[in-house]
Design an enzyme around this catalytic site. Structure first.
Site, short mmCIF file in Angstrom:
data_model
loop_
_atom_site.label_atom_id
_atom_site.label_comp_id
_atom_site.label_asym_id
_atom_site.label_seq_id
_atom_site.Cartn_x
_atom_site.Cartn_y
_atom_site.Cartn_z
N LYS A 106 30.18 123.81 84.32
CA LYS A 106 30.74 122.50 84.65
C LYS A 106 32.00 122.61 85.50
CE LYS A 106 31.30 120.84 80.51
NZ LYS A 106 30.91 122.03 79.74
N ARG A 133 30.57 113.85 74.30
CA ARG A 133 29.87 114.90 73.58
C ARG A 133 29.04 114.35 72.44
NH1 ARG A 133 34.25 119.88 73.16
NH2 ARG A 133 34.34 120.36 75.39
N ARG A 169 40.25 133.34 74.76
CA ARG A 169 40.51 132.16 73.94
C ARG A 169 39.97 132.38 72.53
NH1 ARG A 169 38.21 127.03 76.97
NH2 ARG A 169 37.75 126.56 74.80
N ARG A 218 29.36 125.70 68.00
CA ARG A 218 29.57 124.79 69.13
C ARG A 218 28.26 124.47 69.83
NH1 ARG A 218 33.73 128.07 72.58
NH2 ARG A 218 33.73 126.24 73.96
#
Length: 249
Positions: free
Chosen positions: A57, A131, A194, A205
């Site tokens: 994205k 989302r 991260r 996720r």
């Protein structure tokens, strides 16, 4: 946006002819005084760019922004800016992000609310939201109804490979990949992974993404707005498909 929204937009902006900053988190979003006419003609005023973590994205959003001049609103960037600033919403979001969970709707909407109306005639590109179906419906109520929803489809095994190799430069904010886009030697030592960019955190996720995908596709599909692209091909090929969809020429 409606005319009423564009009038309301003026109450959210502060600045001079050289540019304007959004009141609110402010430090996150700044737009130069550039008109829509400076960019290529486009078919759509508002875009939602949708895909799983690691689907590309960010890469495609930059290409879209560069050619068509859309104001890019990345919920991921807004989230990280709030976390870094230590705001109450940022502190709340950090706990969810560190555990690999999706940040709740009310937290995300609270962060992005003051950033939605600044696009004007340049149009807006929303990356990383909605989302959930609840978020999609909330965006409609906020006047942020997209003209098209671009979905990047990438298999889970490829997503794991992409995500787990990502490294972030805390100084510049740039994101690299150990295999596809290694950091330069002079910054490599300071790059970090991260806390949620590992397979253990990625699995929940992705599970949440797949659970919420179908209702959102049905929501925007009923409006005839869904445009799906196979994202597991060279980024140049993905961009060529998206570019053709967006161009009004």
């Amino acid at each position: 946006f409606s005319q009423a929204s564009r009038i309301s937009q003026r109450t959210l902006l502060a600045g001079t002819a050289s540019g304007c900053a959004v009141v609110g988190i402010g430090a996150y979003y700044y737009t130069q005084n550039v008109t829509a006419e400076a960019y290529s003609p486009k078919r759509f005023q508002g875009i939602v760019l949708f895909g799983a973590p690691g689907s590309g994205k960010g890469t495609q959003a930059e290409l879209i922004k560069e050619k068509y001049g859309y104001v890019h609103l990345s919920t991921g960037d807004i989230l990280r800016a709030e976390v870094k600033a230590g705001t109450p919403l940022g502190k709340s979001a950090k706990g969810y992000m560190d555990s690999g969970q999706l940040v709740p709707d009310d937290v995300v909407l609270g962060m992005i609310k003051n950033n939605l109306l600044a696009a004007g005639d340049r149009g807006w590109l929303l990356d990383g939201m909605p989302r959930t179906l609840v978020q999609a419906a909330a965006l409609d109520k906020m006047g942020c109804t997209p003209d098209t929803m671009i979905v990047l489809d990438v298999p889970d095994d490829e997503l794991v490979r992409r995500i787990c190799g990502r490294r972030n430069d805390p100084v510049t904010g740039k994101i690299y990949h150990l295999t596809f886009h290694p950091p330069p030697q002079e910054v490599a030592a300071r790059c970090v992974q991260r806390s949620d960019d590992n397979e253990e955190k990625l699995k929940p996720r992705l599970a949440a993404y797949h659970k919420n995908l179908q209702p959102i596709l049905e929501f925007y599909g009923a409006q005839g707005k869904v445009f799906r692209v196979k994202g597991n091909q060279p980024k140049e090929h993905v961009w060529a498909i998206i570019d053709k969809h967006l161009s009004s020429e």
